[in-house]
Motif scaffolding. Structure first.
Motif, short mmCIF file in Angstrom:
data_model
loop_
_atom_site.label_atom_id
_atom_site.label_comp_id
_atom_site.label_asym_id
_atom_site.label_seq_id
_atom_site.Cartn_x
_atom_site.Cartn_y
_atom_site.Cartn_z
N TYR A 73 20.82 91.94 45.85
CA TYR A 73 21.10 91.11 47.02
C TYR A 73 22.62 91.02 47.21
O TYR A 73 23.12 91.02 48.33
N THR A 180 13.68 86.82 51.68
CA THR A 180 14.39 85.69 51.06
C THR A 180 13.74 84.35 51.35
O THR A 180 14.10 83.35 50.74
N ALA A 183 12.59 82.00 48.57
CA ALA A 183 13.61 81.28 47.80
C ALA A 183 13.74 79.83 48.24
O ALA A 183 14.32 79.01 47.54
N TYR A 184 13.16 79.50 49.39
CA TYR A 184 13.19 78.13 49.91
C TYR A 184 11.84 77.43 49.73
O TYR A 184 11.60 76.38 50.30
N SER A 267 23.58 83.97 54.69
CA SER A 267 22.19 83.86 54.25
C SER A 267 22.00 84.49 52.87
O SER A 267 21.38 83.90 51.98
N ASN A 270 23.62 82.32 50.21
CA ASN A 270 22.81 81.16 49.84
C ASN A 270 21.63 81.56 48.96
O ASN A 270 21.25 80.83 48.04
N THR A 271 21.03 82.72 49.25
CA THR A 271 19.91 83.18 48.42
C THR A 271 20.37 83.46 47.00
O THR A 271 19.71 83.06 46.02
N ARG A 274 20.99 80.35 45.12
CA ARG A 274 19.74 79.71 44.70
C ARG A 274 19.18 80.36 43.44
O ARG A 274 18.62 79.69 42.57
N TYR A 275 19.27 81.67 43.37
CA TYR A 275 18.83 82.35 42.14
C TYR A 275 19.63 81.84 40.94
O TYR A 275 19.06 81.52 39.89
#
Length: 458
Positions: A73, A180, A183-184, A267, A270-271, A274-275
């Motif tokens: 990513y 993605t 991930a939310y 985007s 942010n992904t 989060r990981y």
């Protein structure tokens, strides 16, 4: 996508049937998404590849999946610095490095703020962008080169080209982002919205990308589109906007390209954050990476992971800059191809994992089609596309077929998997208790990244 990926695909691969690759890849990714999305409902996690593979094959494989996601990513996101730097420099002058640095700063700052703070603005920009591209498509079909709308770009015979592997690689890179949404999954009120958003995005992108690529080929001429796309002085597609609508719409299209690429970069940022947040929360990464903002617009934002992602992007792109790399032919093309290969491997592994997960009694009431048939078809088709990509990387990267450099991307994917396995094996050898909870920990309600997303039921 029109001014970036589609033009770059024609220029790099000379595959006239590029429009047809998008629905084919959309169907492939749809197969791979079935098990991925279904499992995400049963295993919500801010680092889905990490969690889903841990539930399917065990914690060591989960760490390998997390490593794939973090590295590739990031590769996709970093590739866009070459695209946006080159685009702005072409429009306004100056060095692409300077403009890439400006965008990096903007993404780094926004990454420390709340993901949803500008949702309305992003939606409005996206709407205008789609409207402008639709105007391009209409004009392209209305003004075909030679006066005839050619179907050559959407015939299967055009797929048998040496550049097809490269077209698949850049095509998959264009789709990356649809995956993605899981991930939310910890942050929405119902997981059904994740599945609908993922599949709707795939369907829409398949048709829209196909139509736009076809319109470009028709407007320039199928026999000329590759050469014209590869000529920077041709200024595709903006020169066509100038011809049909005047310089005002061309300028708007350029500005929308800049904003859309910046939003895409944020985007991915942010992904990745989060990981890092999720994996640090479970103890397999340093705990400070799980820090979140505590006040104002930064409340809930994954600040620890965001800082690391910004720093890594700066270092990697900086290496390319010091090496004097071309922003489009090297930074954009190499990194996006690497990202596509790595994420495709990740999705194939998740589909295989979904079959194992459901056969071991996971999930609830999913039918055989969701638990076995479609994921199995996705594994077979995904592996086939991956082989085609790897065998034809030389045409995309514009290197000799016998050059050892074509092994760099496959080696990077394999190396990332090996590092993930070694990472998990070391934790296992040390008897680390955190290994037992990889991908299985429930989120702390006080540390959900964006509690406002829990109100969404779309």
């Amino acid at each position: 996508m029109l001014a970036g990926g589609i033009v770059a695909t024609y220029a790099s691969t000379a595959v006239v049937a590029t429009p047809l690759t998008f629905p084919l890849l959309g169907a492939l990714l749809g197969l791979l998404a079935v098990g991925y999305v279904a499992m995400s409902r049963a295993v919500p996690n801010a680092a889905p590849a990490y969690a889903l593979l841990a539930h399917s094959f065990g914690p060591v494989t989960g760490l390998a999946g997390g490593a794939l996601a973090l590295v590739f990513y990031s590769a996709i996101q970093m590739s866009l610095y070459g695209l946006i730097g080159f685009t702005v420099a072409t429009l306004l002058g100056g060095s692409w490095v300077l403009w890439a640095a400006v965008v990096w700063l903007a993404v780094a700052v926004c990454g420390l703020l709340h993901v949803s703070m500008s949702a309305f603005v992003v939606g409005a920009v996206l709407f205008v962008e789609l409207a402008v591209i639709t105007l391009f498509d209409i004009a392209g079909f209305a003004h075909p080169a030679g006066g005839v709308i050619s179907v050559t770009p959407v015939t299967f015979t055009g797929l048998w080209s040496p550049g097809i592997g490269g077209a698949f690689a850049l095509g998959i890179a264009a789709f990356i982002g649809f995956d993605t949404a899981p991930a939310y999954s910890e942050e929405v009120r119902t997981s059904r919205s994740i599945g609908r958003a993922t599949l709707a995005a795939l369907l829409f992108m398949s048709l829209f990308y196909c139509t736009s690529a076809w319109a470009l080929a028709i407007a320039v001429g199928p026999d000329q589109v590759a050469a014209t796309a590869g000529d920077p002085s041709a200024g595709l597609p903006f020169a066509l906007f100038d011809r049909w609508y005047g310089s005002g719409l061309s300028l708007l299209a350029t500005l929308l390209l800049i904003t859309s690429v910046t939003v895409a970069m944020l985007s991915f940022h942010n992904t990745i954050a989060r990981y890092l947040f999720s994996m640090a929360r479970e103890g397999v990464l340093p705990g400070w990476l799980a820090r979140t903002g505590t006040s104002g617009r930064a409340q809930g934002a994954p600040t620890g992971g965001s800082i690391v992602q910004s720093a890594s992007a700066l270092m990697v792109v900086g290496v390319f800059v010091l090496a004097g790399a071309d922003p489009m032919r090297v930074v954009f093309t190499w990194l996006s191809a690497a990202g596509a290969a790595g994420i495709l491997v990740m999705l194939v592994l998740i589909s295989a994992g979904a079959i194992r997960f459901y056969r071991r009694g996971g999930g609830t009431s999913e039918g055989l089609l969701v638990t076995t048939v479609l994921p199995a078809l996705g594994v077979v088709a995904g592996a086939g596309v991956l082989v085609i990509m790897v065998l034809h990387l030389d045409s995309l990267l514009q290197i000799p077929p016998d050059s050892p450099r074509q092994l760099i991307i496959p080696a990077a994917v394999v190396g990332t998997l090996v590092v993930g396995v070694i990472w998990g094996s070391v934790l296992k050898a040390r008897g680390a208790r955190v290994l037992n909870d990889v991908g299985k920990g429930r989120p702390d309600p006080l540390r959900v990244l964006d509690q406002r997303l829990q109100d969404l039921d779309v």
